[in-house]
Design an enzyme around this catalytic site. Structure first.
Site, short mmCIF file in Angstrom:
data_model
loop_
_atom_site.label_atom_id
_atom_site.label_comp_id
_atom_site.label_asym_id
_atom_site.label_seq_id
_atom_site.Cartn_x
_atom_site.Cartn_y
_atom_site.Cartn_z
N THR A 151 0.88 -1.27 0.10
CA THR A 151 -0.03 -0.07 -0.05
C THR A 151 0.84 1.15 -0.19
OG1 THR A 151 -0.32 0.66 2.20
CG2 THR A 151 -1.61 -1.41 1.57
N ASP B 33 -4.80 5.60 2.50
CA ASP B 33 -4.36 6.42 3.39
C ASP B 33 -4.92 5.86 4.64
OD1 ASP B 33 -4.48 8.32 5.45
OD2 ASP B 33 -5.39 10.01 4.22
N ASN C 93 3.77 0.03 8.81
CA ASN C 93 5.18 0.56 8.59
C ASN C 93 4.70 2.05 8.20
OD1 ASN C 93 8.00 1.23 7.61
ND2 ASN C 93 7.12 1.50 5.75
N SER D 264 8.10 0.41 14.97
CA SER D 264 8.14 1.48 16.37
C SER D 264 9.34 2.26 16.06
CB SER D 264 7.91 0.95 17.56
OG SER D 264 8.27 1.77 18.77
N TYR E 217 6.22 12.78 18.24
CA TYR E 217 6.46 11.40 17.54
C TYR E 217 6.56 10.42 18.56
CZ TYR E 217 9.28 7.93 15.11
OH TYR E 217 9.77 6.75 14.38
N LYS F 39 4.65 6.76 19.05
CA LYS F 39 5.40 5.56 19.18
C LYS F 39 5.01 4.51 20.61
CE LYS F 39 6.74 5.28 15.01
NZ LYS F 39 6.02 4.29 14.08
N THR G 123 16.74 6.43 6.29
CA THR G 123 15.32 6.24 5.33
C THR G 123 14.89 7.51 5.10
OG1 THR G 123 14.01 6.37 7.49
CG2 THR G 123 14.99 3.85 6.51
#
Length: 277
Positions: free
Chosen positions: A31, A55, A82, A133, A147, A151, A182
């Site tokens: 996705t 979404d 993810n 996480s 953030y 998590k 990333t």
């Protein structure tokens, strides 16, 4: 051959793990917010890829996507939550819209996917949910308060879920990466409007981050494949060596603080000792 459902598969860990699964012959429902970002996967792997526009903050769309994946492939073996991004800024700086959006994606998005997949996994009596996480899920850092909150919420939910599923078969693993190269802090990141008073804190945080070289995310592919092939996977798994150093320091400090203040804590219920839940 395993069947995967991976959110946020257009980039970062999601893309790397999708490619690793497909390369070894697995099937992947991948996705992304725009399924055109997955076109190269469908061209390379054909009908072993089911590209889905999604979404994760849209609960109804999530349930539809998971249902379509299960109907297309007949099963779900690995569900990877993810999708997510980083909100960078001080707690005081975050707007209501920014704060809610961070939780909607990082926490509620994972919750909706998990809820949608659970009936399938329970019916099978097997399956493995990977909740992506962060080392920021066990420790909190300046400029990342919202953030971290997303998590920490995901970690608590997932630990409870693991206990709920224990007699039913499906497994849960909370994956906690250290610093990897990333897009988490790149184009997908959101930044608050800075308040000048916090500039020394911001500069110190930047200096600390600049001193570390991010690890290569491609190195995680083989680790994740071994994880999902394990008969008894762990509840938590760090990725990379850095989280161990940080976690050991964090928990030493927490235990020391709890013990230093135990004399006061126990005054709340003198003489009472209960078994931990």
């Amino acid at each position: 051959m395993k069947t995967w459902f991976i959110t946020g598969a257009s980039r970062g860990f999601g893309r790397i793990w999708a490619e690793a699964a497909l390369t070894r012959g697995d099937r992947v429902a991948a996705t992304a917010r725009d399924h055109r970002a997955l076109q190269d996967l469908t061209e390379a792997y054909g009908d072993r890829v089911l590209p889905l526009t999604l979404d994760v903050t849209d609960r109804s769309a999530v349930f539809d996507a998971v249902s379509r994946a299960a109907e297309t492939f007949g099963q779900l073996d690995v569900v990877v939550n993810n999708a997510g991004y980083g909100l960078f800024g001080m707690v005081e700086e975050a707007t209501e819209e920014q704060a809610r959006a961070q939780l909607e994606t990082n926490f509620f998005g994972a919750l909706w996917v998990t809820q949608a997949a659970l009936p399938v996994l329970r019916a099978q009596g097997t399956g493995h949910i990977l909740q992506v996480s962060s080392i920021g899920g066990i420790g909190a850092f300046p400029t990342l308060g919202l953030y971290n909150a997303s998590k920490w919420a995901l970690e608590g939910l997932s630990e409870a879920l693991s206990a709920e599923l224990a007699p039913l078969g499906p497994k849960v693993t909370i994956v906690e990466p250290g610093p990897f190269g990333t897009d988490w802090s790149g184009d997908s990141a959101v930044h608050t409007e800075p308040i000048g008073a916090y500039e020394p804190v911001r500069q110190a945080r930047r200096a600390g981050a600049a001193a570390r070289t991010p690890d290569d995310p491609a190195l995680t592919a083989g680790v994740i494949l071994q994880l999902v092939d394990s008969e008894e996977p762990p509840l938590r798994l760090f990725l990379g060596p850095y989280p161990y150093l940080l976690a050991e320091k964090l928990y030493r400090n927490r235990l020391a603080t709890w013990n230093d203040w135990r004399w006061l804590a126990e005054q709340a219920a003198p003489g009472q000792e209960g078994d931990p839940a």
